[in-house]
Design an enzyme around this catalytic site. Structure first.
Site, PDB file in Angstrom:
ATOM      1  N   GLU A   3    -124.906  24.639 -26.127  1.00  0.00           N
ATOM      2  CA  GLU A   3    -124.017  25.324 -25.505  1.00  0.00           C
ATOM      3  C   GLU A   3    -124.227  25.366 -23.977  1.00  0.00           C
ATOM      4  OE1 GLU A   3    -123.006  29.423 -27.372  1.00  0.00           O
ATOM      5  OE2 GLU A   3    -123.646  28.306 -29.376  1.00  0.00           O
ATOM      6  N   ASN A 224    -120.590  28.868 -30.372  1.00  0.00           N
ATOM      7  CA  ASN A 224    -120.645  29.824 -31.553  1.00  0.00           C
ATOM      8  C   ASN A 224    -121.870  30.807 -31.381  1.00  0.00           C
ATOM      9  OD1 ASN A 224    -119.136  30.645 -34.062  1.00  0.00           O
ATOM     10  ND2 ASN A 224    -120.836  29.917 -35.220  1.00  0.00           N
ATOM     11  N   ARG A 303    -115.013  28.247 -37.451  1.00  0.00           N
ATOM     12  CA  ARG A 303    -116.653  28.452 -37.216  1.00  0.00           C
ATOM     13  C   ARG A 303    -117.134  29.675 -38.122  1.00  0.00           C
ATOM     14  NH1 ARG A 303    -118.942  25.443 -32.913  1.00  0.00           N
ATOM     15  NH2 ARG A 303    -120.825  25.996 -34.094  1.00  0.00           N
TER      16      ARG A 303
END
Length: 326
Positions: A3, A224, A303
């Site tokens: 991320e 996520n 997700r």
């Protein structure tokens, strides 16, 4: 998947090689011809959200663009009128559901940043899926045996050996040539230009808040892991509609997003790992049982999510308001 904080770390690994010529190339990629990179000069490195961009120029033009031209290119990519202000560890999901989640991520990323087709290109865009990484001056080593019992090291998709003798190795990434970076610093949660007001407005959407947080138009770099962690920190159920949240709740959630992302980046730069409170946990820090579910809009990107029903109570719509789509 890597991320925003991980991409910032990758950028820092690549930046020392800016200005150097590629002396030799290697790698298993079939999406690009890796030999096209041979003898090119790495001119620039930029990170935007979950994407890393490397610019290459021919060595026949040893200096490449001037500093002023580079600034103008960045301004054009960012859509702004002023200059932008500006070893490896991962948390990976269990193998049992990782392949499905990776497929969804790749499908999502393919439409996340459309690239211009045709014409000359000098920027190479990297997206790292769920398991991608970069290593500088070292190769990744196997940490367990495969199904056959062999200890085989991962094969890099691309290796760039530079004139200095150092090299960069790229693993499990998707690469694509593009004419310029797709950039919007106002949406990047780790950018000094992050637009807080626009993000707060986005969180007011009458959709489950966990859907909105993954919208890269407003929360570029937020993935996520960050989503799960900040919803727990803010004590908000993932399926709570944003329109039901008070302004103070949305502000607290946004504060958690920025602070958590910054702290995670700081930990990476100090060589420390992430210790999540809710992500992939069976119990929350208070000892409550954690629930897990695959959440996402009907027919859209889904997700896995983890939440504590006691610490994150569900906020139900009032009479006459639609319920969240699960």
């Amino acid at each position: 998947m890597p991320e925003g904080p991980s991409l910032r770390k990758f950028h820092l690994l690549a930046s020392p090689f800016v200005g150097q010529v590629v002396a030799k190339v290697g790698g298993s990629s079939r999406k690009i011809n890796v030999n096209d990179l041979n003898a090119l000069r790495l001119q620039d490195s930029q990170v935007h959200g979950k994407n890393l961009y490397l610019a290459f120029v021919a060595t026949a033009d040893p200096l490449g663009p001037t500093a002023e031209e580079t600034v103008l290119q960045r301004e054009a990519a960012c859509g702004t009128s002023s200059p932008a202000q500006g070893r490896h560890e991962q948390v990976c999901p269990p193998q049992a559901y990782a392949q499905e989640e990776e497929l969804q991520e790749l499908q999502h990323s393919s439409s996340e940043s459309p690239d211009a087709a045709g014409g000359p290109s000098s920027w190479l865009r990297f997206h790292f899926g769920l398991f991608g990484s970069i290593r500088a001056n070292e190769f990744s080593r196997a940490n367990k045996a495969n199904k056959r019992g062999d200890w085989k090291d991962p094969v890099p998709r691309l290796v760039l050996h530079f004139e200095s003798g150092g090299f960069l190795a790229f693993y499990n990434c998707r690469m694509q040539w593009c004419s310029s970076p797709t950039a919007d610093p106002a949406s990047d949660i780790l950018s000094v230009e992050f637009h807080r007001g626009r993000a707060l407005d986005a969180l007011r959407a009458p959709d489950p808040i966990c859907y909105t947080l993954l919208d890269q138009r407003y929360f570029s770099g937020l993935g996520n892991i960050i989503k799960n962690e900040i919803l727990y920190l803010a004590k908000i159920h993932p399926l709570t509609q944003g329109s039901l949240l008070a302004l103070s709740d949305r502000e607290r959630l946004l504060d958690c997003a920025v602070q958590f992302s910054s702290d995670w980046l700081g930990s990476k730069l100090r060589g420390k790992g992430l210790h999540p409170q809710i992500y992939r946990k069976e119990q929350c820090p208070l000892g409550h049982a954690v629930m897990k579910g695959t959440l996402g809009p009907s027919g859209g990107f889904k997700r896995l999510s983890w939440w504590c029903p006691q610490c994150q109570p569900e906020v139900l719509p009032r009479d006459g308001e639609p319920s969240p789509v699960t």
